[in-house]
Enzyme design. Structure first.
Site, short mmCIF file in Angstrom:
data_model
loop_
_atom_site.label_atom_id
_atom_site.label_comp_id
_atom_site.label_asym_id
_atom_site.label_seq_id
_atom_site.Cartn_x
_atom_site.Cartn_y
_atom_site.Cartn_z
N TYR A 176 -22.45 34.26 28.02
CA TYR A 176 -21.55 33.67 27.04
C TYR A 176 -21.04 35.34 26.53
O TYR A 176 -19.86 36.01 25.99
CB TYR A 176 -21.38 32.97 25.92
CG TYR A 176 -20.22 32.79 24.84
CD1 TYR A 176 -19.52 31.84 25.87
CD2 TYR A 176 -20.80 32.94 23.90
CE1 TYR A 176 -18.80 31.48 24.00
CE2 TYR A 176 -20.34 32.38 22.32
CZ TYR A 176 -19.23 31.20 22.98
OH TYR A 176 -17.58 31.85 22.13
N LYS A 180 -17.79 37.39 26.02
CA LYS A 180 -16.80 37.95 25.04
C LYS A 180 -16.87 38.90 24.16
O LYS A 180 -15.50 39.25 23.84
CB LYS A 180 -17.16 37.01 23.78
CG LYS A 180 -17.13 34.74 23.92
CD LYS A 180 -15.95 34.06 24.42
CE LYS A 180 -15.34 33.78 23.17
NZ LYS A 180 -14.53 33.28 22.88
#
Length: 415
Positions: A176, A180
């Site tokens: 993640y 990101k």
């Protein structure tokens, strides 16, 4: 948005009298409404942002794979689509003045371990959003990033946008944060892209920490569930460890202001910029969560466990989740990156957002959010204990069978 005539003309008209009011309303009817699109509009932040924009007079499109669980506000329209579907995005972006790219995947829990899904949505989806913005001549794009793009387990105290670099992509522990960070950089690099027929795409990114607020569906319910199952009788990390949080209304305010700051009226001040957004306060997670334990009727964690033990347990839980996923779902209590986030200080300044965007976070109490959550769940049947026991028994049985299989296999090898 604040600069929208729809938000200011009624007050001005009341001050001027009835006749000017009629004239102003007629002029307003002829002015085109701003059309905005929010990816991830079915989620908590995306829906809250869309509802706020609609109340200010914008025409709002909420795009998401899942439908919102809340009733749509007047002025909003829901489009069921995937950010990885370029044709669907192209249809939805027609005539749009501003895109808020909120959609993402893999923030917490078992989601954090689904690498392919995270990669395709966070990176692939962002690339498509940027591409379609250019093709559809959308002049403004705001990306909802995260503080995780710069945090990788090393302490950060009151970091700012200029002094704290991106954490090296190859060293990120979870997919993640890494994806990101890639999407964050892609968005900023897209700033200044010429649009077909004239004009320029202007972009900026907002980097919030964890979000809380009324009806939040991710962090608070998950922690509350663990508390009710007596899985949080321990605490870990230094009591001086600090982190930031942001109330959903403050984060919505920041998005609205960022969109305004990408216009000529504001001198394009946010063009190509990144901003940390939080409530302006730093807290210790266990101290901040104290009202949740109290309102649920449980004592606060009293057993202090070494962080290294918790980290090792999280690694084992991640391994079990991945190994047993084809057979059954064993969601991890905590992931390694979540342990690190709780145990290591990472706080950020919001001075840049205050100065350039005019961001002024309101004061909110986590206790009020907890009280509302407890009221909303007090009437629901629980059955948590029974379900937990069944899950534990099932897991123990499965582990026993695996141990037996390995034992038998070992005996055959020895023969």
């Amino acid at each position: 948005m604040k600069a929208n005539p729809a938000a200011s003309s009624p007050e001005a008209c009341r001050a001027a009298g009835q006749a000017p009011q009629l004239k102003t309303q007629a002029t307003h009817m002829q002015a085109p409404r701003q059309k905005v699109l929010v990816t991830g509009g079915g989620g908590y932040l995306g829906f809250s942002l869309g509802s706020s924009l609609a109340k200010s007079g914008s025409s709002v499109l909420l795009l998401d794979l899942r439908r919102p669980q809340w009733e749509l506000s007047p002025g909003t329209e829901f489009i069921q689509a995937d950010v990885r579907d370029e044709e669907a995005l192209y249809r939805a972006f027609e005539g749009v003045d501003c895109v808020f790219h909120v959609a993402s995947y893999g923030m917490s829990g078992a989601e954090k371990l689904q690498k392919e899904q995270i990669e395709s949505i966070n990176v692939g989806g962002t690339k498509l959003v940027i591409s379609v913005c250019v093709r559809r001549r959308v002049p403004r794009l705001i990306y909802t990033s995260t503080v995780n793009v710069v945090f990788g387990g090393k302490p950060i105290e009151q970091g700012d946008e200029d002094s704290v670099p991106y954490f090296p992509l190859e060293k990120h522990m979870d997919h993640y944060s890494r994806t990101k960070a890639i999407a964050d950089q892609l968005t900023l690099m897209a700033n200044g892209t010429p649009l077909p027929g004239g004009g320029t795409l202007r972009t900026c990114v907002l980097r919030p920490p964890g979000i809380y607020g009324p009806e939040e569906q991710r962090h608070l319910p998950r922690v509350a569930s663990h508390i009710k199952k007596r899985l949080f009788v321990f605490r870990f990390g230094d009591r001086r460890t600090r982190m930031n949080w942001v109330h959903v209304r403050n984060l919505v305010q920041a998005h609205v202001l960022a969109a305004e700051a990408l216009t000529a009226a504001k001198g394009y001040v946010a063009s190509g910029q990144a901003y940390y957004i939080n409530d302006g306060e730093s807290v210790n997670l266990f101290e901040w969560m104290a009202p949740l334990f109290e309102k649920l009727g449980y004592s606060e964690p009293w057993i202090q466990v070494p962080t290294s033990w918790v980290y090792l347990a999280a690694a084992v839980m991640e391994y079990l989740h991945l190994a047993l996923r084809p057979i059954c779902s064993v969601p991890p209590l905590l992931t390694r990156s979540e342990v690190r986030s709780v145990a290591v200080t990472h706080t950020f300044q919001i001075a840049k957002a205050r100065a350039q965007l005019g961001y002024a976070p309101d004061k909110f109490r986590f206790t009020d959010v907890v009280e509302q959550y407890v009221r909303s769940t007090s009437q629901r049947p629980c059955g948590c204990t029974a379900r937990t026991l069944l899950r534990l028994l099932g897991l123990l049985l499965l582990l026993g069978l695996l141990a037996l299989a390995l034992h038998l296999l070992g005996r055959q090898v020895l023969r």
